[in-house]
Design a protein around this motif. Structure first.
Motif, mmCIF file in Angstrom:
data_model
loop_
_atom_site.group_PDB
_atom_site.id
_atom_site.type_symbol
_atom_site.label_atom_id
_atom_site.label_comp_id
_atom_site.label_asym_id
_atom_site.label_seq_id
_atom_site.Cartn_x
_atom_site.Cartn_y
_atom_site.Cartn_z
ATOM 1 N N TYR A 74 -6.393 2.126 -11.471
ATOM 2 C CA TYR A 74 -7.196 2.826 -10.476
ATOM 3 C C TYR A 74 -6.428 4.004 -9.890
ATOM 4 N N ASP A 76 -7.131 9.087 -2.147
ATOM 5 C CA ASP A 76 -6.211 9.554 -1.114
ATOM 6 C C ASP A 76 -4.870 9.847 -1.765
ATOM 7 N N LYS A 135 -2.185 11.779 -1.185
ATOM 8 C CA LYS A 135 -0.927 11.737 -0.440
ATOM 9 C C LYS A 135 -0.677 10.366 0.192
ATOM 10 N N GLY A 136 -1.762 9.685 0.538
ATOM 11 C CA GLY A 136 -1.595 8.400 1.201
ATOM 12 C C GLY A 136 -1.345 7.257 0.249
ATOM 13 N N ALA A 137 -1.951 7.306 -0.946
ATOM 14 C CA ALA A 137 -1.861 6.146 -1.825
ATOM 15 C C ALA A 137 -1.661 6.515 -3.289
ATOM 16 N N GLY A 138 -1.775 7.784 -3.621
ATOM 17 C CA GLY A 138 -1.707 8.152 -5.035
ATOM 18 C C GLY A 138 -0.292 8.411 -5.515
ATOM 19 N N VAL A 139 0.444 9.247 -4.797
ATOM 20 C CA VAL A 139 1.819 9.542 -5.205
ATOM 21 C C VAL A 139 2.764 9.230 -4.055
ATOM 22 N N PHE A 140 4.034 9.029 -4.418
ATOM 23 C CA PHE A 140 5.094 8.914 -3.420
ATOM 24 C C PHE A 140 5.633 10.328 -3.252
ATOM 25 N N ASN A 159 8.046 8.486 -9.686
ATOM 26 C CA ASN A 159 6.620 8.314 -9.445
ATOM 27 C C ASN A 159 5.929 7.781 -10.690
ATOM 28 N N LYS A 202 1.202 8.521 -13.965
ATOM 29 C CA LYS A 202 1.601 7.191 -13.524
ATOM 30 C C LYS A 202 0.670 6.134 -14.134
ATOM 31 N N SER A 251 9.087 3.821 0.803
ATOM 32 C CA SER A 251 8.689 5.219 0.778
ATOM 33 C C SER A 251 7.237 5.381 1.197
ATOM 34 N N ASN A 252 6.373 4.523 0.701
ATOM 35 C CA ASN A 252 4.953 4.592 1.045
ATOM 36 C C ASN A 252 4.321 3.256 0.645
ATOM 37 N N LYS A 268 1.481 1.852 1.056
ATOM 38 C CA LYS A 268 0.146 1.816 0.462
ATOM 39 C C LYS A 268 0.195 2.302 -0.981
ATOM 40 N N ALA A 269 0.947 3.391 -1.204
ATOM 41 C CA ALA A 269 1.069 3.876 -2.574
ATOM 42 C C ALA A 269 1.718 2.814 -3.453
ATOM 43 N N TYR A 304 -0.867 0.398 -4.315
ATOM 44 C CA TYR A 304 -1.746 1.004 -5.293
ATOM 45 C C TYR A 304 -1.009 1.292 -6.599
#
Lengths: 504, 356
Positions: free
Chosen positions: A334, A338, A340-345, A353, A410, B227-228, B230-231, B234
């Motif tokens: 999936y 979002d 910046k919030g959940a797709g990439v670091f 990444n 990714k 680092s994140n 939520k990411a 996901y």
């Protein structure tokens, strides 16, 4: 002719090279409810943000009560009697209703001490005309619709004469929306002029006086509700040719073997009994209004959200996942909307990444191999034509389109068999967009099943072999072949049937 | 510094890598390098101020003073990277001492007793991690509560009196008090150095965890999560498990430190380690660990505690009244993080311009 409360003349706004508004004119009569309609990205929000002083226009003028004004800040807009109720609720959940309502007013008064009694009385007065909400209750304890009303009260506390409501019903149930329309009628009777932004055709026709349509940042037309039809407005909203060149579709997708079948998916909230099949080599679109439950369907399939019912059969086996890690090992991945919030670091290097989804692929005996990781990143970066400096640069150094390619790389690192993409080209420039479309089609041609969730109708129509339309958490219909056009999708998404009657 | 100059920076995202130029500039722009410079400068200045400063005896004393704490710093750094924090480490160090000491006095051999002490500390970690991951409380508040609870347990177990463990066998005391001769005369050094075992254990822990943190897949997930979060979710990472692991690891390492302290002092005072957590968090933060998670290195954290130790030693040698030493230590922490923040924001601003 009634006097005008607000007039916008020839307003333009550019964001860098992107033209968001191109000479838009618009007028609001005193005491009318005026609907502003258009697809996502048509420029409605930009226009409202200019009227509310959040953005400054590049050209054109704005008149309030016939006098030209410069709206330099939201505070200035307040002074002119303009109140904007944003689509997202922006209240402080931990303080009382009264304090929330008076927040902006308090800010403009600049007194040293708070007069809580006066504040409570004032909030009580404003609320009394709207709904039965206790001014002393904490906002966090109210329902979404009550919070929406508090937002409106907040705007009214500034004695506004022009009220802008940006998709106020997006988060409301039908009954709650009904209450809201009662309030709108009241406000109108008090002489307040209202700009009403909504995608929902039926409620606009039931409650508004006039409709203005924007498309691609341009003003299209203004119609009296009594003098037009829903079909006419839909046509005005979408009537354009497809400027983008999309890759050729798969003519055999309808007969290809089924890759994944989803049955009776429900999550107890936003997803209601969703069933569909995804075929091998197919690009399946999912359309629907924002908040209709499209994302929640994807999250449910991938194990990122808990399901209350339903099962997923993948390549003949039931694979209803316990969590996302299991879904990945099943080959279903999936891409979040979002980025910046959940797709990439964003703070981590590109190579790190890309390897994040399955670190074991670039490891041996529990240790990450730098050579393998770099090779994996380089291979995928080349395949996706990622424009980058070093693979050790942080993802934040890339443009939006290239960050999206990193997020895609990714996913591809685990060689998935089905990919669900949520807004795959949101915030991506035209060139990168076409490339992402090409990549997705190539993947499909290679036998991968692709599900693309998108708010952009031209993208769905140009890219997908078949499109499912979601309305209020359920699948309202499916369009493909010659039926695959913007009108049909918009009709289904707004709760109409393709043929023209109200669905419910 | 070979640890830092090679692949060490692959986990140091924006700061090191973006400073275009050769590897020398890469190293020079790293925080570790700055810390080494500061420590060296302090040492040089101190060698003029006090003739004793550059003696092996003083160096050994400084190393000894932060070796055992350094083991806890390693755990704390991992925890900060994952985006959590542990205020209970001082109490947990003491808990391991008290449990192991009590077990020893009850007739259990000291090695088994030590294992029991470490296991007890790790169990505290499991309890805290459960509250953090299962209930969703913030680690700050959970560990604050456990800091008090575990301290109370230490006092309850010992009835408030220090345990005297003079009867510990010499073989066990050797771990905390013994030395190993290091003969470097063939390399041109003047004497045979007696290196305390504690320092060797500390160095081993540092080297192993530095390697693990940079290379092991398990610790890679720590960086992703911090680092994140939520990411990371996901990306299919079970972030709660990662956090659980880090919290237990930190408590476990605190337990190891506690047992080493017991071997060194031959005693288990129930009030040992009060306030230790602040020194340890300060060291990790000076060394570059971010309280927001996602960044930090073992080497940096060790340099951080080394700096604090050199400063303490200097203040004592300079006869600064003890009552004023804390003021100076606090100001050094403030200066370190301020400088770092200013450097960081400037770098980020430059990075953003390049991206745009």
């Amino acid at each position: 002719m009634q006097p005008l409360a607000l007039e916008v003349r020839n307003v333009s706004k550019n964001f860098g090279p992107v033209c968001a508004l191109d000479g838009v004119s618009f007028s609001l009569r005193k005491g009318e409810v005026h609907a502003l309609m258009g697809e996502n990205g048509a420029g409605k929000s930009t226009l409202m943000n200019i009227i509310d002083g959040i953005l400054r226009p590049d050209g054109g003028e704005i008149l309030v009560d016939g006098r030209p004004v410069e709206i330099a800040s939201p505070q200035k807009a307040h002074e002119l009697g303009i109140g904007l109720v944003h689509q997202e609720i922006a209240l402080c959940p931990d303080i009382s209703v009264a304090e929330n309502i008076s927040m902006a007013a308090t800010n403009s008064r600049r007194a040293w001490l708070m007069d809580y009694r006066a504040l409570r009385d004032r909030a009580g007065q404003i609320l009394a005309s709207l709904a039965e909400i206790d001014p002393q209750a904490l906002v966090g304890e109210l329902s979404i619709s009550e919070q929406q009303i508090v937002e409106i009260a907040k705007a009214l506390a500034l004695d506004c004469s022009i009220l802008i409501l940006d998709e106020p019903t997006a988060a409301l149930t039908e009954r709650e929306a009904g209450k809201l329309f009662g309030i709108i009628a009241q406000l109108k009777a008090r002489g307040i002029s209202i700009i009403y932004i909504s995608h929902r055709m039926a409620e606009v026709f039931a409650h508004c006086d006039r409709i203005s349509v924007l498309r691609d940042g341009r003003y299209i037309c203004t119609e009296e509700v009594s003098g037009t039809t829903q079909e006419e407005i839909v046509r005005r909203m979408v009537g354009r040719h497809l400027g983008d060149i999309f890759p050729a579709k798969n003519p055999d997708s309808a007969t290809a073997p089924v890759l994944m079948s989803v049955g009776g998916l429900s999550d107890g909230a936003r997803v209601r009994d969703v069933s569909f099949e995804l075929r091998r080599g197919e690009v399946l679109g999912i359309a629907g209004l924002i908040g209709a439950g499209r994302t929640e369907i994807a999250l449910g399939i991938c194990g990122l959200n808990r399901l209350t019912a339903g099962k997923i059969v993948f390549e003949g086996h039931e694979v209803t996942p316990r969590d996302y890690a299991q879904s990945i090992s099943n080959g279903i991945v999936y891409l979040s909307e979002d980025r910046k919030g959940a797709g990439v670091f964003v703070d981590l290097p590109i190579a790190m990444n890309i390897s994040a989804l399955d670190i074991d692929r670039v490891s041996a005996a529990g240790f990450v191999s730098r050579a393998k990781e770099q090779a994996q990143a380089k291979g995928l970066a080349d395949q996706l034509r990622l424009k980058r400096g070093s693979l050790d640069d942080a993802a934040s150094t890339l443009s939006g389109g290239n960050q999206q390619k990193v997020a895609l790389a990714k996913l591809l690192s685990v060689c998935p068999k089905a990919i669900i993409l949520d807004e795959p080209t949101r915030g991506v420039d035209v060139g990168a967009k076409a490339e992402i479309h090409r990549i997705l089609r190539e993947l499909a041609t290679g036998g991968t099943g692709i599900v693309a969730i998108s708010s952009e109708l031209p993208e769905l129509i140009g890219l997908c072999d078949r499109v499912l339309v979601v309305h209020e958490g359920a699948i309202a219909g499916e369009v493909s072949g010659d039926d695959l056009n913007e009108e049909a999708i918009m009709r289904l998404a707004s709760g109409l049937t393709i043929e023209g009657q109200e669905a419910r | 510094m070979s640890v830092a100059s090679g692949t060490g920076e692959e986990l140091r995202p924006v700061a090191a890598r973006n400073a275009a130029g050769g590897s020398w500039r890469n190293i020079a722009s790293m925080r570790e390098f700055g810390l080494v410079l500061i420590i060296l400068a302090l040492c040089v200045a101190m060698s003029f101020a006090s003739p004793y400063f550059l003696s092996w005896g003083n160096f050994r004393a400084m190393l000894m003073s932060f070796s055992i704490e350094g083991i806890v710093v390693v755990g704390m750094t991992v925890l900060l990277i994952v985006g959590a924090i542990d205020l209970s480490v001082g109490s947990v160090v003491c808990f391991a001492m008290v449990v192991a000491g009590t077990a020893f006095l009850a007739g259990i051999d000291p090695w088994t007793a030590s294992l029991a002490g470490i296991a007890a500390s790790a169990f505290i970690g499991v309890a805290m991690a459960s509250f953090v991951t299962l209930i969703g409380l913030h680690s700050f508040i959970v560990s604050l509560a456990f800091m008090v609870i575990v301290r109370g347990l230490c006092l309850a177990i010992t009835d408030g009196r220090p345990l005297s463990l003079f009867s510990l066998p010499p073989s066990f005391k050797f771990v905390g008090q013994g030395t190993v001769p290091l003969d470097l005369r063939s390399l041109g050094f003047a004497q045979v150095y007696d290196v305390p075992v504690v320092i060797l254990i500390f160095l081993a822990v540092v080297v192993v965890f530095d390697l693990l943190l940079r290379k092991a897949t398990v610790f890679r997930k720590v960086f992703y999560t911090g680092s994140n979060e939520k990411a990371a979710q996901y990306s299919g990472i079970r972030t709660n498990r990662v956090k659980f692991f880090c919290i237990v690891l930190c408590s476990g390492l605190s337990g190891v430190a506690g047992v080493l302290y017991m071997a060194r002092f031959g005693a288990a005072p129930p009030t040992f380690g009060v306030g230790m957590e602040l020194n340890i968090i300060a060291a990790a933060v000076i060394g570059g660990a971010s309280l927001k998670g996602g960044s930090g290195t073992i080497l940096g954290a060790i340099l951080g505690i080394a700096l604090l130790s050199v400063v303490s030693s200097s203040l004592t040698l300079l006869d600064v009244p003890p009552v004023w030493q804390d003021v100076i230590r606090g100001m050094i922490l403030l200066a370190a993080v301020t400088i770092d923040h200013l450097l960081h924001t400037r770098k980020r601003a430059r990075g953003a311009v390049r991206a745009g």
